[in-house]
Structure formats: structure tokens, C-alpha cells
Design an enzyme around this catalytic site. Structure first.
Site, mmCIF file in Angstrom:
data_model
loop_
_atom_site.group_PDB
_atom_site.id
_atom_site.type_symbol
_atom_site.label_atom_id
_atom_site.label_comp_id
_atom_site.label_asym_id
_atom_site.label_seq_id
_atom_site.Cartn_x
_atom_site.Cartn_y
_atom_site.Cartn_z
ATOM 1 N N SER A 1 -0.758 7.625 -7.452
ATOM 2 C CA SER A 1 0.321 8.326 -6.741
ATOM 3 C C SER A 1 1.612 8.340 -7.560
ATOM 4 C CB SER A 1 0.563 7.712 -5.358
ATOM 5 O OG SER A 1 1.055 6.402 -5.452
ATOM 6 N N PHE B 1 0.842 -1.192 0.000
ATOM 7 C CA PHE B 1 0.000 0.000 0.000
ATOM 8 C C PHE B 1 0.879 1.245 0.000
ATOM 9 C CE2 PHE B 1 -2.690 -3.225 1.971
ATOM 10 C CZ PHE B 1 -3.867 -3.063 1.252
ATOM 11 N N CYS B 2 0.303 2.360 -0.435
ATOM 12 C CA CYS B 2 1.020 3.627 -0.415
ATOM 13 C C CYS B 2 1.391 3.958 1.023
ATOM 14 C CB CYS B 2 0.152 4.733 -0.987
ATOM 15 S SG CYS B 2 -0.094 4.574 -2.754
ATOM 16 N N PRO B 3 2.547 4.501 1.222
ATOM 17 C CA PRO B 3 3.481 5.072 0.266
ATOM 18 C C PRO B 3 4.626 4.139 -0.126
ATOM 19 C CG PRO B 3 4.142 5.784 2.424
ATOM 20 C CD PRO B 3 2.917 4.893 2.602
ATOM 21 N N ILE B 4 4.603 2.868 0.279
ATOM 22 C CA ILE B 4 5.719 1.953 0.030
ATOM 23 C C ILE B 4 6.102 1.874 -1.451
ATOM 24 C CG2 ILE B 4 6.553 -0.424 0.283
ATOM 25 C CD1 ILE B 4 6.343 1.200 2.933
#
Length: 72
Positions: A43, A10-13
């Protein structure tokens, strides 16, 4: 071309992984990020559209995207 597997991330990974990979590229080189989350696609596009690069995004399967970023 390096391939970054971000399945289940999941964001921000994924964005952090993409930023790190982009810094290591020479001009004309690319990397591909594979994700199964639509928010990652947005993103990545939002961040890399601000930089000097080319972005290509393809939904290869339902809910799976390949994003290719080339440093210009």
C-alpha cells in the site's frame, strides 16, 4: 530522518502515518517506516509511486521491512 514504527499496525494506519509525515517533509528529506506486514509495503508503494518521491524498501529480517521515502 524520522522513523515511524508500525509494528503490529494494519492498513490503513501505517499509510495514514506515512502521508502525515510526508506532508511535513521539505524537498530532499526522508522518513523511514518499519513494518511487519507485507500488505503495508504494497500500500505504501502504491500510494507513493504516484507522487514525486523516491521509495526504497528492504526486508531487514524475515517479515520485517524498512521503507524509506524521500521527497524529490
Amino acid at each position: 530522518m524520522n522513523k515511524i514504527d508500525c509494528f503490529g499496525d494494519f492498513c490503513p494506519i501505517p499509510l495514514l502515518k506515512a502521508k502525515k509525515e510526508f506532508k511535513s517533509l521539505n524537498f530532499g528529506e526522508s522518513f523511514m517506516l518499519v513494518t511487519d506486514h507485507s500488505c503495508v509495503v504494497e500500500s505504501i508503494k502504491e500510494y507513493f509511486n504516484k507522487l514525486t518521491c523516491t521509495i526504497s524498501c528492504k526486508e531487514i529480517f524475515n517479515g520485517v521491512w524498512e521503507i524509506t521515502v524521500t521527497k524529490d
